[in-house]
Design an enzyme around this catalytic site. Structure first.
Site, PDB file in Angstrom:
ATOM      1  N   TYR A  24     -46.930   4.754  42.022  1.00 43.83           N
ATOM      2  CA  TYR A  24     -47.407   3.353  42.024  1.00 43.83           C
ATOM      3  C   TYR A  24     -48.837   3.246  41.472  1.00 43.83           C
ATOM      4  O   TYR A  24     -49.684   2.581  42.055  1.00 43.83           O
ATOM      5  CB  TYR A  24     -47.322   2.739  43.431  1.00 43.83           C
ATOM      6  CG  TYR A  24     -45.933   2.745  44.010  1.00 43.83           C
ATOM      7  CD1 TYR A  24     -44.998   1.772  43.651  1.00 43.83           C
ATOM      8  CD2 TYR A  24     -45.534   3.734  44.904  1.00 43.83           C
ATOM      9  CE1 TYR A  24     -43.710   1.780  44.178  1.00 43.83           C
ATOM     10  CE2 TYR A  24     -44.250   3.754  45.432  1.00 43.83           C
ATOM     11  CZ  TYR A  24     -43.342   2.777  45.065  1.00 43.83           C
ATOM     12  OH  TYR A  24     -42.070   2.795  45.588  1.00 43.83           O
ATOM     13  N   HIS A  25     -49.071   3.894  40.328  1.00 43.18           N
ATOM     14  CA  HIS A  25     -50.400   3.867  39.708  1.00 43.18           C
ATOM     15  C   HIS A  25     -50.347   3.403  38.252  1.00 43.18           C
ATOM     16  O   HIS A  25     -50.929   4.053  37.376  1.00 43.18           O
ATOM     17  CB  HIS A  25     -51.047   5.257  39.776  1.00 43.18           C
ATOM     18  CG  HIS A  25     -51.291   5.747  41.166  1.00 43.18           C
ATOM     19  ND1 HIS A  25     -51.473   7.082  41.475  1.00 43.18           N
ATOM     20  CD2 HIS A  25     -51.390   5.081  42.347  1.00 43.18           C
ATOM     21  CE1 HIS A  25     -51.669   7.211  42.776  1.00 43.18           C
ATOM     22  NE2 HIS A  25     -51.616   6.011  43.326  1.00 43.18           N
ATOM     23  N   PRO A  26     -49.696   2.284  37.932  1.00 41.88           N
ATOM     24  CA  PRO A  26     -49.679   1.831  36.533  1.00 41.88           C
ATOM     25  C   PRO A  26     -51.084   1.435  36.085  1.00 41.88           C
ATOM     26  O   PRO A  26     -51.856   0.868  36.862  1.00 41.88           O
ATOM     27  CB  PRO A  26     -48.730   0.634  36.550  1.00 41.88           C
ATOM     28  CG  PRO A  26     -48.779   0.123  37.950  1.00 41.88           C
ATOM     29  CD  PRO A  26     -48.979   1.343  38.817  1.00 41.88           C
TER      30      PRO A  26
ATOM     31  N   ASP B 283     -49.038   6.182  34.122  1.00 42.13           N
ATOM     32  CA  ASP B 283     -48.746   6.169  35.558  1.00 42.13           C
ATOM     33  C   ASP B 283     -48.782   7.607  36.049  1.00 42.13           C
ATOM     34  O   ASP B 283     -48.842   8.550  35.254  1.00 42.13           O
ATOM     35  CB  ASP B 283     -47.358   5.541  35.802  1.00 42.13           C
ATOM     36  CG  ASP B 283     -47.064   5.264  37.279  1.00 42.13           C
ATOM     37  OD1 ASP B 283     -48.006   5.226  38.095  1.00 42.13           O
ATOM     38  OD2 ASP B 283     -45.874   5.084  37.622  1.00 42.13           O
ATOM     39  N   HIS B 284     -48.736   7.780  37.351  1.00 43.77           N
ATOM     40  CA  HIS B 284     -48.528   9.091  37.955  1.00 43.77           C
ATOM     41  C   HIS B 284     -47.101   9.168  38.480  1.00 43.77           C
ATOM     42  O   HIS B 284     -46.632   8.239  39.138  1.00 43.77           O
ATOM     43  CB  HIS B 284     -49.491   9.319  39.126  1.00 43.77           C
ATOM     44  CG  HIS B 284     -50.915   9.482  38.708  1.00 43.77           C
ATOM     45  ND1 HIS B 284     -51.970   8.927  39.404  1.00 43.77           N
ATOM     46  CD2 HIS B 284     -51.469  10.139  37.661  1.00 43.77           C
ATOM     47  CE1 HIS B 284     -53.106   9.246  38.802  1.00 43.77           C
ATOM     48  NE2 HIS B 284     -52.827   9.964  37.741  1.00 43.77           N
TER      49      HIS B 284
END
Length: 553
Positions: free
Chosen positions: A476-478, A302-303
């Site tokens: 919100y980058h899984p 993620d980020h």
């Protein structure tokens, strides 16, 4: 009652699933069923359709799965948000609408992995273009006939966007006029997935709108997938629950393939529930093992990002737009004219930089916002302000997704293991210090007031680390939890086909082998476009010969 049969069953009507549904049904002799656990994307619901309202879906449950992580051990044991889209459009229905593709070097890196040789930037750029209609027209890097509408920032937008970009240049970083073009390093305007009428351009609007009237596409909403059905190693169908009655199981069969597009959280969860995963774990959950595949749910990435917030000395921020008495006029201008503050996600400037020369391509991303507020709409500062969202792009930290039970309605155990390496801490300390340096450039002198957060009193490594531990949030980058490749932990091959099984693919952000440098949505759509051609056994689009910038060492 006879069981319905389709050529293809797609699980998840999100950023990738809708692309596949639209492209596969271009062949009139192919039947497709699209299953979505959420509901429709109601076009009159301003929460998902108005770009400036992007925080609203994250505050509710209608459009958001609202997952929480396990206590994150390096983040003060916080249980952290992991919002994912629910409904037609998936996360493209609730995301921040930043149209950022990442860096060409990300894809060059993928293509160096065994089996992924056809994922170079030259292979992928034609599929980014195929998906896109950019409002100012196409060129070597951009499309003008695709389903996804992309809007570019206009020169007369908020003065703070221009000041923040100029400050980045004054601090010694490059300027770029297109973060998705030749030079994907530096500060500049940021494109967004918004239509010319100021509406969110989700994949439901872009892809399903052109496909949903086709007689060979069936869409079922509120359909929660229980498991994929197998005959030996062959995927043959899907068992799902429509509505809330868990006993009301429905079965549908697939003549050709099941295409799992449920995203980086739910795709590994569905695989595990279906008997595909690490066999010892599956047996411990009393699940019959269909295929032992230890990489399912592993390699999760993620980020992480944080906000540096400043007071604004001039009344030029978007603070008045947060006042209830100004919102009816903003809403009316958006609703009837498709213009104004409501028609933008307000992330109209940003950039990518390298925090040190050891990085071959940028490792830090910025989003600039002309108001001081949390991404999910909470903790708005009660005065004029602005902020930079900043975070590292390619953390070495790795997490996992694991079932908690066989119940499809129970959320899985999610652990990102954020900030688990020394590189993470070095990058975040550098990010804070570089951001402060940028914020103190002459271009921002007319606007910059005192630092609200973290606050100038926090300056030592220990103080900055504590701030990150307590305040950094997901971007919100899984991704990467069913990775492509050929090593022992790879789940799918270069076409998304699950290793060791027939008739089953995974196509979504979970199959990225390594997270990209930037927002994920554009690349997820590109991957689905590329794999759609492979499913249809079409020749790939001709490779691009457009050059890309690489910083000299």
């Amino acid at each position: 009652m006879t069981t319905q049969t389709f050529d293809y069953i797609i699980i998840g009507a999100g950023s990738a699933g809708n692309v596949l549904a639209a492209r596969l049904t271009e062949d009139a002799d192919v039947s497709v069923l699209l299953l979505e656990a959420g509901g429709p994307d109601y076009r009159l619901d301003f929460r998902t359709q108005m770009p400036a309202a992007l925080a609203y879906p994250l505050q509710g449950r209608r459009y958001n799965w609202a997952y929480l992580t396990e206590p994150e051990p390096h983040m003060n044991n916080r249980r952290m948000e992991c919002g994912r889209g629910k409904g037609l459009g998936g996360s493209s229905l609730i995301n921040g609408m930043c149209y950022i593709r990442g860096n060409a070097m990300d894809l060059e890196g993928w293509s160096k992995l065994k089996g992924l040789e056809n994922w170079t930037y030259a292979d992928c750029l034609p599929y980014y273009k195929k998906a896109e209609t950019r409002d100012i027209g196409g060129n070597d890097y951009h499309g003008d006939h695709g389903p996804v509408s992309v809007a570019t920032p206009k020169d007369n937008n908020n003065v703070l966007f221009h000041a923040m970009v100029e400050a980045g240049v004054q601090a010694g970083y490059p300027r770029t006029d297109d973060l998705n073009g030749y030079q994907q390093e530096g500060f500049g305007p940021m494109d967004r997935t918004v239509t010319k009428n100021g509406r969110r351009s989700s994949t439901a609007r872009g892809y399903l709108d052109m496909a949903k009237e086709r007689p060979n596409l069936t869409i079922i909403t509120h359909a929660m997938t229980n498991k994929i059905l197998f005959n030996g190693k062959q995927a043959i169908g899907v068992e799902y629950i429509q509505g809330a009655d868990k006993r009301d199981l429905k079965k549908v069969m697939a003549n050709k393939e099941v295409l799992l597009c449920a995203g980086a959280i739910a795709s590994p969860q569905i695989l595990q529930r279906s008997g595909v995963g690490e066999s010892t774990f599956l047996k411990s959950m009393d699940i019959d093992v269909v295929h032992d595949l230890p990489g399912v749910g592993e390699n999760l990435q993620d980020h992480l990002e944080m906000y540096l917030q400043y007071k604004c000395k001039q009344p030029v921020s978007l603070y008045p737009a947060l006042k209830w008495y100004n919102q009816p006029a903003i809403g009316a201008e958006w609703l009837f004219l498709g213009k104004g503050i409501g028609a933008s996600n307000q992330f109209e400037a940003g950039g990518f930089i390298r925090s040190s020369d050891e990085f071959e391509w940028p490792n830090i991303q910025y989003h600039f916002l002309p108001v001081a507020i949390n991404y999910n709409g909470s903790n708005a500062v009660k005065e004029h302000g602005f902020q930079a969202h900043v975070g590292s792009m390619r953390s070495p930290s790795r997490g996992h997704i694991k079932l908690k039970s066989k119940d499809p309605f129970e959320h899985p155990s999610i652990l990102f293991n954020y900030m688990s390496t020394e590189q993470d801490w070095q990058e975040f300390r550098a990010a804070i210090r570089i951001t402060r340096e940028i914020m103190h450039q002459p271009a921002l002198d007319p606007y910059r007031g005192e630092e609200i957060s973290p606050g100038k009193q926090l300056s030592t490594d220990t103080q900055l680390d504590d701030f990150v531990r307590n305040h950094a949030e997901t971007a919100y980058h899984p991704s990467c939890s069913c990775k492509m490749g050929e090593d022992d932990m790879a789940v799918v091959d270069h076409q998304g086909r699950v290793h060791g099984l027939q008739g089953l693919r995974v196509v979504d952000a979970s199959i990225m082998p390594l997270i990209i440098t930037g927002n994920l949505n554009a690349t997820t759509i590109m991957m689905a476009e590329k794999i759609a051609d492979q499913i249809r056994e079409r020749a790939p689009l001709p490779r691009s010969d457009a050059p890309f910038y690489v910083a000299s060492a």
